[in-house]
Design an enzyme around this catalytic site. Sequence first.
Site, mmCIF file in Angstrom:
data_model
loop_
_atom_site.group_PDB
_atom_site.id
_atom_site.type_symbol
_atom_site.label_atom_id
_atom_site.label_comp_id
_atom_site.label_asym_id
_atom_site.label_seq_id
_atom_site.Cartn_x
_atom_site.Cartn_y
_atom_site.Cartn_z
ATOM 1 N N LYS A 151 0.863 -1.185 0.000
ATOM 2 C CA LYS A 151 0.000 0.000 0.000
ATOM 3 C C LYS A 151 0.897 1.232 0.000
ATOM 4 O O LYS A 151 1.459 1.605 1.010
ATOM 5 C CB LYS A 151 -0.908 0.003 1.239
ATOM 6 N N GLY A 203 6.915 5.848 8.063
ATOM 7 C CA GLY A 203 6.108 7.058 8.026
ATOM 8 C C GLY A 203 6.246 7.844 9.312
ATOM 9 O O GLY A 203 7.254 7.741 10.021
ATOM 10 N N SER A 204 5.234 8.604 9.626
ATOM 11 C CA SER A 204 5.296 9.501 10.780
ATOM 12 C C SER A 204 5.190 8.732 12.084
ATOM 13 O O SER A 204 4.592 7.649 12.148
ATOM 14 C CB SER A 204 4.173 10.535 10.702
ATOM 15 N N THR A 205 5.737 9.319 13.133
ATOM 16 C CA THR A 205 5.668 8.697 14.449
ATOM 17 C C THR A 205 4.227 8.603 14.927
ATOM 18 O O THR A 205 3.826 7.609 15.550
ATOM 19 C CB THR A 205 6.523 9.493 15.448
ATOM 20 N N GLY A 207 2.664 5.738 13.230
ATOM 21 C CA GLY A 207 3.340 4.549 13.722
ATOM 22 C C GLY A 207 2.818 4.108 15.081
ATOM 23 O O GLY A 207 2.681 2.905 15.357
ATOM 24 N N GLU A 218 10.538 17.435 13.995
ATOM 25 C CA GLU A 218 10.950 17.129 12.626
ATOM 26 C C GLU A 218 10.248 18.080 11.665
ATOM 27 O O GLU A 218 9.020 18.138 11.617
ATOM 28 C CB GLU A 218 10.613 15.678 12.285
#
Length: 497
Positions: free
Chosen positions: A196, A248-250, A253, A402
């Site tokens: 995906k 990907g992003s925290t 996640g 970030e």
Amino acid sequence: MTGAAVTGAAVSRDSVNLPYTHVDDLFVDGEWVRAISDERIDVVDPATEEVWASVPDASADDVDRAVDAADRAFRGAGWSDLAPSVRAEYLLRLADEIDKRAEPLSWTNTRENGSPIAETGGAAANAASILRYFASLASYLETPDVRPYPNRPGETEVHRDPIGVCALIAPWNFPINLVVAKLAPALIAGCTVVIKPAQTTPLSIRLVVDAAVAAGIPAGVVNLVTGAGRTGDLLVRHPKVRKVAFTGSTAVGRRIAAACGELLRAVTLELGGKSSAIVLPDADLDAMSNVLIRSCLRNTGQTCYIATRILAPAQRYDEVVEMVTRTVAAAKQGDPFDEDTVFGPSATAAQHEIVLGFLESARAEGARVTTGGARADTERGWFVEPTVLADVTPDMRVAREEIFGPVVTVTRYDTVDEAVALANDTEFGLGGIVFGSDTEAAIAVARRVDSGSIGINSFASNHSAPFGGRGDSGLGVEFGVEGLNAYLTPQSVHRAG
């Protein structure tokens, strides 16, 4: 000083022949099949803000169809029953087929996310290299692992079995290599997969799927669905998925980790970073300048492991700021199809606004802009001027969060101990760099930095070495034998003596 000027393109988009634009199919069980869902997702060129393509927004039925195909291919006689050395031959053919598609893959990638063609031009070769490395681990899987009992006669055979159907979910910044970093170990392990991609970069991965077909990989082993975050959530929670691999992003996640914990499902997470480049007092600044952008601002700063916080010694602080400013200001910003472009646009409108918000907060908190610092002066496109922020203190937002844009900060330190403490003063632990002329001294400093990877005088990943983060930067690792083991589940067969 002002930021680098945005210039015209060397390659017209109209002259680039892309194999995929508006599509209505997904790849399931060895075929491109029309999506069940009627919902669509537009794909926008970040450099022009024009919709140039669209893909299906997969439904629950579409996801079921793809996962069921992967499950049948895994459980039926076939892929997982092949010897690892035979699966390795498929991986090698897949690598060759990806190499053949280097040009359209690069063009599609650049059109999707605005990464400069100088960056995306290497995507196919890097993906092929990852596949060839994991193919070389077939012997590791085929080597018997027999362990004697430590306290009585007998021995145990330890077998490494493929874990099952894997959901591979990738981000938009490196849409090819961050898929292949998951696909290669999954395939050599004997797993089947459903890929995906990010909803903004759904087309370039189709060329990898085409390569898999040309390489002869059996039906159902590799499947592809496209869609928004809902599609990814359906995959993560699907009852037939045994492992999730996500980059990907925290924030996302954490949600995936929670779901996998609830479902007792294996998961690998490669998440965000806020890495530091420690400049030691004896650093060669000319050499640092040569690697600065790739190490600290790669892909227009849209890279998780780059060292966007530069920590400079007080006695050379002005010298470091001058060098960083001069290097960043001299790098060309412009159309990503121009081979000389170093900095392209932000990949999405949302990310563009996020980066501009960081610049506003930096000014408000007292940072000094030495180059850039604003929205680029362009008629269209999500461009932010490449920016250097000096006099940044550890409490500022730009020093802690970030940014994911063309922004680097410079912070002063007085002692090496203070520099290490500053580098470790973060919830992230993904990458980092130490610049210094005394290599052994630089390594000693690097070993004190709490991160999963760190470079000496530059940074790059090694396909044969584990890559992963600590803290908020993730769980588990990719690459190396360790990355392969994430797709295996052991079985111990005990034999009494």
